[in-house]
Design an enzyme around this catalytic site. Sequence first.
Site, PDB file in Angstrom:
ATOM      1  N   ASP A  64       0.846  -1.186   0.000  1.00  0.00           N
ATOM      2  CA  ASP A  64       0.000   0.000   0.000  1.00  0.00           C
ATOM      3  C   ASP A  64       0.887   1.243   0.000  1.00  0.00           C
ATOM      4  O   ASP A  64       1.700   1.429   0.909  1.00  0.00           O
ATOM      5  CB  ASP A  64      -0.884  -0.025   1.250  1.00  0.00           C
ATOM      6  CG  ASP A  64      -1.904   1.093   1.304  1.00  0.00           C
ATOM      7  OD1 ASP A  64      -1.733   2.103   0.589  1.00  0.00           O
ATOM      8  OD2 ASP A  64      -2.866   0.965   2.079  1.00  0.00           O
ATOM      9  N   TYR A 167     -10.318  14.662  -4.897  1.00  0.00           N
ATOM     10  CA  TYR A 167      -9.492  14.180  -6.010  1.00  0.00           C
ATOM     11  C   TYR A 167      -8.949  15.344  -6.840  1.00  0.00           C
ATOM     12  O   TYR A 167      -7.765  15.370  -7.207  1.00  0.00           O
ATOM     13  CB  TYR A 167     -10.333  13.246  -6.870  1.00  0.00           C
ATOM     14  CG  TYR A 167      -9.600  12.538  -7.978  1.00  0.00           C
ATOM     15  CD1 TYR A 167      -8.695  11.511  -7.703  1.00  0.00           C
ATOM     16  CD2 TYR A 167      -9.824  12.873  -9.313  1.00  0.00           C
ATOM     17  CE1 TYR A 167      -8.040  10.840  -8.724  1.00  0.00           C
ATOM     18  CE2 TYR A 167      -9.178  12.210 -10.340  1.00  0.00           C
ATOM     19  CZ  TYR A 167      -8.289  11.196 -10.048  1.00  0.00           C
ATOM     20  OH  TYR A 167      -7.637  10.539 -11.060  1.00  0.00           O
ATOM     21  N   LYS A 171      -4.922  16.221  -7.217  1.00  0.00           N
ATOM     22  CA  LYS A 171      -4.339  16.150  -8.554  1.00  0.00           C
ATOM     23  C   LYS A 171      -3.785  17.505  -8.982  1.00  0.00           C
ATOM     24  O   LYS A 171      -2.816  17.579  -9.749  1.00  0.00           O
ATOM     25  CB  LYS A 171      -5.364  15.628  -9.555  1.00  0.00           C
ATOM     26  CG  LYS A 171      -5.651  14.127  -9.408  1.00  0.00           C
ATOM     27  CD  LYS A 171      -4.386  13.292  -9.496  1.00  0.00           C
ATOM     28  CE  LYS A 171      -4.655  11.806  -9.584  1.00  0.00           C
ATOM     29  NZ  LYS A 171      -3.406  11.004  -9.572  1.00  0.00           N
TER      30      LYS A 171
END
Length: 274
Positions: A64, A167, A171
């Site tokens: 992970d 997100y 990003k």
Amino acid sequence: MTDLLKDRVAIVTGSGRGIGRAAAQLFAAHGARVVVSDIDAEPAQETATAIQKAGGQAVAFAGDVTDRAFPDLLVKTAIEKLGGLDIIVNNAGYTWDAVIHKMSDEQWDDILACHLTAPFRIIRAASGFLRASAKREKETDGAARARKIINISSTSGTRGNAGQANYSSVKAGVIGLTKTLAKEWGQFNIQVNAVAFGRIDTRLTQAKEKGETIHRGEKEIAIGIPSARLDATTPMIPLGRAGTPEEAAGAIFFFASPFSDYVSGQVLEVTGGL
């Protein structure tokens, strides 16, 4: 295929499936030795085995990216098992969407940890080897060999996207990290770039009604895009379709190849013309 990446060692996170798998296979086809990293051991090994059967070199590394021990172990694997490190592709990730007034702290924190903190830690873990190698090569050969870091962003990060405050934010952060590192590490002949993908046909962009989920610890998270939204937005793409993982991998390959040796700090949107 060519030997454009001959004698290069690459790490590709999230390469058990989708874009990462296509990139790992493309790198290997052009001569790179690849660490295939994925959170799930089985797809990581499947990708590594496929590369080996095709005549390439690869090792699987399951783990992970958000685990604090992961970055050092990943870099150590590349150096000890494949003999070095020249290319890092920070690709691993997933989405956990909600409009902002329904988004939990957990959703925010988990996406931040995976998409921005993890790439930062992986790059930091590699910094000692990359910087020392460059300094040594400059002393002995007069110049350091070109090395590459490719961070995967998204048009959600360059343009924003409703339902993806977490997100989109991380990003966008990936782009800031990319541009900063390009300035810090130009002296070591390390080119750092980002690819911002639009719609690419992976399990993250399939119809949500298929019921695909991913597991993060004890959590089961639904992924995908509602089919009504897919139907509404696909005609907006000038090419009329989503991109394939193989097409996406081509953009990553450009930044990993000698063709980009004087390209750094850039963000390439791959959107089918959108």
